[in-house]
Structures are given as structure tokens and as C-alpha cells.
Design a protein around this motif. Structure first.
Motif, PDB file in Angstrom:
ATOM      1  N   ASP A   1       0.808  -1.225   0.000  1.00 29.61           N
ATOM      2  CA  ASP A   1       0.000   0.000   0.000  1.00 29.61           C
ATOM      3  C   ASP A   1       0.845   1.280   0.000  1.00 29.61           C
TER       4      ASP A   1
ATOM      5  N   LEU B   1      -1.152   6.113  -6.817  1.00 32.72           N
ATOM      6  CA  LEU B   1      -2.407   6.163  -7.573  1.00 32.72           C
ATOM      7  C   LEU B   1      -2.399   7.324  -8.561  1.00 32.72           C
TER       8      LEU B   1
ATOM      9  N   LEU C   1      -1.738   4.377  -1.914  1.00 30.12           N
ATOM     10  CA  LEU C   1      -2.898   3.729  -1.307  1.00 30.12           C
ATOM     11  C   LEU C   1      -2.865   3.880   0.210  1.00 30.12           C
TER      12      LEU C   1
ATOM     13  N   LYS D   1     -10.223   4.357   0.901  1.00 27.45           N
ATOM     14  CA  LYS D   1      -9.501   3.189   0.407  1.00 27.45           C
ATOM     15  C   LYS D   1     -10.469   2.024   0.171  1.00 27.45           C
TER      16      LYS D   1
ATOM     17  N   SER E   1     -10.850  -0.002  -3.430  1.00 28.47           N
ATOM     18  CA  SER E   1      -9.894  -1.111  -3.418  1.00 28.47           C
ATOM     19  C   SER E   1     -10.303  -2.247  -4.350  1.00 28.47           C
TER      20      SER E   1
END
Length: 90
Positions: A49, A54, A60, A68, A72
Motif C-alpha cells: 500500500d 495512484l 494507497l 480506500k 480497493s
């Protein structure tokens, strides 16, 4: 560290499966993509993560939990599977 930025595409994929009592099988997929960062950022999440950058510029792990969970790969797959679960319960 020697991989150029244009070759650092990455993503997470989830497959969620359901087999109903009558034997009907459903498999749904979710995916979230981005690029690998060169340094970890963020404290929300685990594993990769903090290094999945992104398209909006955040990793993330920099997202709050509700945000999130809304985007996801797991939530996408299970949201797609939900109608099949409900139909099996009907």
C-alpha cells in the motif's frame, strides 16, 4: 531502483468466488492500478500500500480507510459478487 518510472506500472487484483448451494459458480474480479513509488508514503495500509502511487498522486496508504475501501480491488470484487449472494439467498 534502476527501473525507469515509465516501467513501474503495478496493481492489485482480487478474485472473489461464490458457489451457491445449487452448485452455480460465480467469480468476480477487482483491480486497482498505479505505479510503484521510489519511497514509501503513508501509514494507512500494509504490504505494498505505501508504494502503490495512484493516478491522483497519493499512495494507497495515504488514503483514509473509507476512501480506500471504496476503491480497493477487494471492494470492487466483493461489490460485484454481492448481487449473486443476494440472489442465492432469495
Amino acid at each position: 531502483s534502476d527501473v525507469p518510472d515509465e516501467h513501474r506500472a503495478a496493481g492489485f487484483v482480487c478474485a472473489a468466488a461464490l458457489v451457491t448451494p445449487s452448485g452455480v459458480e460465480h467469480v468476480e474480479h477487482g483491480r486497482i492500478g498505479g505505479r510503484l513509488t521510489r519511497a514509501a508514503r503513508g501509514r494507512n495500509g500494509f504490504g505494498y500500500d505505501p508504494i502503490l502511487h495512484l493516478p491522483d498522486g497519493r499512495t494507497l496508504a495515504e488514503l483514509g480507510e473509507p476512501e480506500k475501501n471504496a476503491i480497493s480491488h477487494r471492494s470492487q470484487a466483493f461489490r460485484s459478487l454481492a448481487p449473486h449472494v443476494l440472489a442465492a439467498l432469495a
